[in-house]
Design an enzyme around this catalytic site. Structure first.
Site, PDB file in Angstrom:
ATOM      1  N   ASN A 131       0.707  -1.171  -0.153  1.00 65.29           N
ATOM      2  CA  ASN A 131      -0.071  -0.048  -0.020  1.00 65.29           C
ATOM      3  C   ASN A 131       1.079   1.214  -0.079  1.00 65.29           C
ATOM      4  OD1 ASN A 131      -1.861   1.909   0.301  1.00 65.29           O
ATOM      5  ND2 ASN A 131      -2.220   1.589   2.610  1.00 65.29           N
TER       6      ASN A 131
ATOM      7  N   LYS B 192       0.040   4.264  -0.272  1.00 65.85           N
ATOM      8  CA  LYS B 192      -0.746   5.513   0.393  1.00 65.85           C
ATOM      9  C   LYS B 192      -0.606   6.786  -0.632  1.00 65.85           C
ATOM     10  CE  LYS B 192       0.329   3.656   4.903  1.00 65.85           C
ATOM     11  NZ  LYS B 192       0.131   3.493   6.237  1.00 65.85           N
TER      12      LYS B 192
ATOM     13  N   HIS C 133      -9.444   1.467   4.895  1.00 61.89           N
ATOM     14  CA  HIS C 133      -8.178   1.472   5.423  1.00 61.89           C
ATOM     15  C   HIS C 133      -8.322   2.325   6.755  1.00 61.89           C
ATOM     16  CE1 HIS C 133      -4.127   2.628   6.374  1.00 61.89           C
ATOM     17  NE2 HIS C 133      -3.814   1.459   5.767  1.00 61.89           N
TER      18      HIS C 133
ATOM     19  N   GLU D  68      -6.650   4.822   7.750  1.00 63.01           N
ATOM     20  CA  GLU D  68      -6.660   6.176   7.520  1.00 63.01           C
ATOM     21  C   GLU D  68      -7.911   6.635   6.913  1.00 63.01           C
ATOM     22  OE1 GLU D  68      -2.998   5.582   5.417  1.00 63.01           O
ATOM     23  OE2 GLU D  68      -1.824   5.307   7.342  1.00 63.01           O
TER      24      GLU D  68
ATOM     25  N   GLU E 111      -5.721  -5.241  10.547  1.00 65.45           N
ATOM     26  CA  GLU E 111      -4.486  -4.433  10.915  1.00 65.45           C
ATOM     27  C   GLU E 111      -4.908  -3.496  12.034  1.00 65.45           C
ATOM     28  OE1 GLU E 111      -2.624  -2.907   6.967  1.00 65.45           O
ATOM     29  OE2 GLU E 111      -4.542  -1.913   6.878  1.00 65.45           O
TER      30      GLU E 111
ATOM     31  N   GLY F 234       2.331   1.816  10.771  1.00 62.09           N
ATOM     32  CA  GLY F 234       3.356   2.820  10.729  1.00 62.09           C
ATOM     33  C   GLY F 234       3.984   3.135  11.720  1.00 62.09           C
TER      34      GLY F 234
ATOM     35  N   SER G 201       3.102  -2.790  10.391  1.00 60.63           N
ATOM     36  CA  SER G 201       4.479  -2.879  10.546  1.00 60.63           C
ATOM     37  C   SER G 201       5.054  -4.142  10.175  1.00 60.63           C
ATOM     38  CB  SER G 201       4.990  -2.420  12.214  1.00 60.63           C
ATOM     39  OG  SER G 201       4.546  -1.340  12.335  1.00 60.63           O
TER      40      SER G 201
HETATM   41  C1  PEP Z   1      -0.977  -0.061   6.076  1.00 66.59           C
HETATM   42  O1  PEP Z   1      -0.695   0.851   5.342  1.00 66.59           O
HETATM   43  O2  PEP Z   1      -2.042  -0.474   6.017  1.00 66.59           O
HETATM   44  C2  PEP Z   1       0.115  -0.486   6.868  1.00 66.59           C
HETATM   45  C3  PEP Z   1      -0.030  -1.837   7.649  1.00 66.59           C
HETATM   46  O3  PEP Z   1       1.359   0.327   6.911  1.00 66.59           O
HETATM   47  P1  PEP Z   1       2.824  -0.298   7.502  1.00 66.59           P
HETATM   48  O4  PEP Z   1       3.063  -1.413   7.133  1.00 66.59           O
HETATM   49  O5  PEP Z   1       3.703   1.136   7.244  1.00 66.59           O
HETATM   50  O6  PEP Z   1       2.484  -0.415   9.232  1.00 66.59           O
END
Ligand code: PEP
Length: 228
Positions: free
Chosen positions: A6, A8, A87, A89, A149, A155, A187
């Protein structure tokens, strides 16, 4: 096994094309199926024969007076085969709620876009209670993927503990059945991807920050083995 990057809001179309050029020779023979959720403007520029390209958000409506939105048909025509939906965000920075997200999943399903529904609890919330709410209306549905998640792991460099991931995935599996792939995100890195990917109820991973560099993402992809 699936690995979904992803990006972003990173990479212009030109940068995205260079990334694809750099990664393709490095992932030949990989066992995992690779997906990249790219910015809308990079969908056309990233078309290739090995990596599935998708979007990070879409409208629940098919068309209409919705300034700034994008429809499933527009995504499909541009070359997207899947779309991340809900997501964290989108939920927390843009106020998307469970009802809207469910409508988006249904629109994607009827329009031939594979929805990857993202779910997960915030710090201090009761995991099963949140997941049950976020999965409401989807029991018995297939043709989608789900990415678990936990918000506090996205992040932050601090992925969830193995036991916690297993418990959450088991819960989702019970709710959704065996046909829906369940991915873990939060992460995931070169250091932990093999261990997480080898877990019984983990069908793949969703990777944010660590998917931005083609060389290290290629290494992560090779860490995932085929399911026996
Ligand atoms: C994400 O964007 O869904 C995500 C899991 O980000 P990260 O791997 O940076 O934690």
């Amino acid at each position: 096994m699936y690995i979904v990057g992803n990006w972003k809001m990173h990479k212009t179309a030109k940068e995205a094309a260079l990334y694809i050029e750099a990664i393709l020779p490095q992932i030949k023979g990989a066992a995992a199926q690779v997906y990249l959720a790219v910015p809308f403007t990079a969908i056309a520029a990233t078309q290739n024969s090995s990596i599935k390209i998708g979007a990070q958000n879409m409208s629940d409506a098919l068309q209409g007076a919705f300034t700034g939105e994008i429809s499933a048909l527009m995504l499909k025509e541009a070359g997207a085969s899947f779309c991340l939906i809900g997501h964290s965000e989108r939920r927390h920075l843009f106020g998307e709620g469970d009802e809207l997200i469910l409508r988006k999943v249904k629109t994607a399903l009827t329009q031939g876009i594979l929805p990857i529904l993202c779910i997960g609890e915030k710090e201090g919330e009761e995991m099963e209670e949140v997941l049950e709410k976020q999965l409401k209306g989807l029991s018995g549905t297939d043709g989608l993927m789900v990415a678990y998640e936990p918000v506090w792991a996205i992040g932050t460099g601090k992925s969830a503990e193995i036991d916690h991931i297993q418990k959450a995935h088991r819960f989702c599996r019970k709710f959704l059945g065996k046909k829906v792939p369940i991915l873990y995100g939060g992460s995931v890195s070169l250091e932990n991807v093999a261990e997480i990917g080898a877990m019984e109820d983990v069908d793949g991973v969703l990777v944010g920050g660590a998917s931005l560099n083609p060389d290290s993402f290629a290494k992560m992809i090779h860490q995932l083995r085929k399911r026996k």
